[in-house]
Design an enzyme around this catalytic site. Structure first.
Site, short mmCIF file in Angstrom:
data_model
loop_
_atom_site.label_atom_id
_atom_site.label_comp_id
_atom_site.label_asym_id
_atom_site.label_seq_id
_atom_site.Cartn_x
_atom_site.Cartn_y
_atom_site.Cartn_z
N HIS A 1 -16.97 -43.80 -22.88
CA HIS A 1 -17.09 -42.33 -22.88
C HIS A 1 -18.23 -42.01 -23.83
CE1 HIS A 1 -16.36 -38.13 -22.85
NE2 HIS A 1 -15.59 -38.05 -23.92
N ASP B 1 -17.39 -34.06 -18.60
CA ASP B 1 -16.05 -34.60 -18.82
C ASP B 1 -15.22 -33.67 -19.68
OD1 ASP B 1 -14.30 -37.16 -18.56
OD2 ASP B 1 -14.24 -36.73 -20.70
#
Length: 343
Positions: A118, A201
């Site tokens: 991430h 995200d």
């Protein structure tokens, strides 16, 4: 490699099996830091793909024991980093910066490649990267258990790939090989940037997937209960049946959902939905996106954790006692087909 046309007319590059060469990982040791949701899946898939994998996990934890059961020999973070060529971060966002500074950075060597799952910490500048060390992003678009289960079935969860500062074609090829090792190229690997992955995200989580949906379900439940309807009826209509609709979204988008429901439901969708999600709601979404883009949210979250996360823990405790949750726990016990997970 193929191009996919977005509504914005921007073409995304998508890589598949033929675009990735697993031999790029030959002779390299891959250290997975953290044997949680993503970590366990990456480690097992890579091992099954013939890669050299080592694990870093804290002794005495459930994840450490799980790694041992899966026939790994967990090391400390310092030991794993020293031995590795590729260092994969599957740790919680809020812990990564502190661990990087104290346990990872002092043990890095020139030529090491950091693989983030991430982009949060790289994008928001939380890592003081030493000279000669670069970062790339390999982010599966699904939870770890799905990354593992799809791989074992012969399929794969699509992934994102992005190059950090100083990374080039060599690192891209290693990243694609890594994505192939976890099954990502079977589903397709989309090229993006750390900024795009991180910001979209976070926005998706806050505006729709977690924040938006959770708030919508709770408020709708409250409206029915406050109007005198049974909480059990409110739970079924506002929470339980949501899965039926989401499954239709998943299979064929909004059009397939509307094709599948009654004409009455479809007409209510078109005429009442925009009264719930209004221009005012959209404007608030834009504010949320701005907070993400400027780093305001990241700063708030990181500061929250520095002081022990009191606001986060307080809200979590309150939310777990909401009437919706109490009713749900009771009703799920009546549904033998549900693998109920209660917290």
């Amino acid at each position: 490699m193929v191009n996919f046309l977005h509504l914005s007319t921007m073409a995304a590059t998508i890589y598949y099996e033929k675009d990735a060469d697993l031999s790029k990982l030959k002779g390299k040791t891959i250290a997975i830091l953290g044997y949680g949701s993503q970590g366990h899946a990456h480690a097992q898939n890579l091992r099954d793909s013939g890669c050299e994998v080592i694990i870093a996990e804290v002794k005495g934890t459930a994840n450490y024991d799980l790694a041992v059961r899966d026939k790994f020999k967990p090391l400390t973070t310092e030991e794993a980093v020293k031995r590795a060529d590729l260092i994969v971060l599957t740790l919680p966002d809020e812990l990564q910066a502190g661990i990087f500074e104290t346990q990872i950075r002092p043990n890095l060597s020139k030529g090491n490649l950091i693989i983030a799952t991430h982009g949060f910490n790289v994008h928001y500048g939380q890592f003081n990267m030493p000279e000669g060390v670069t970062a790339i992003l390999i982010a599966p678009k699904g939870p770890g258990h799905l990354v593992r289960s799809e791989f074992t079935k012969g399929g794969g969860v699509p992934c994102l790939i992005a190059l950090g500062e100083g990374a080039g074609e060599k690192e891209r090829k290693i990243g694609l090989a890594y994505a192939k090792g976890i099954g990502g190229t079977r589903g397709g690997v989309i090229e993006t940037t750390f900024a795009e992955e991180t910001e979209t995200d976070l926005f998706g989580e806050q505006a729709v997937l977690c924040g938006g949906v959770s708030a919508l379900v709770q408020k709708a439940f409250e409206v029915l209960v406050e109007a005198g309807y049974q909480p059990e009826m409110a739970y079924f209509e506002c929470m339980h049946e949501l899965k039926l609709i989401v499954d239709l979204f998943y299979q064929g988008g909004l059009n397939y959902m509307r094709y599948s429901v009654s004409n009455t439901a479809e007409f209510g969708d078109y005429t009442r939905g925009p009264r719930i999600i209004t221009d005012e709601t959209k404007n608030e979404m834009k504010k949320i996106l701005t907070e993400i883009q400027t780093g305001e949210f990241a700063k708030e979250w990181l500061l929250e954790n520095k002081v022990g996360a009191p606001k986060f823990k307080r809200i979590r405790a309150i939310q777990r006692k909401h009437q919706l949750e109490e009713v749900g726990r009771r009703l799920r016990k009546l549904m033998s087909w549900i693998d109920a997970k209660e917290f």
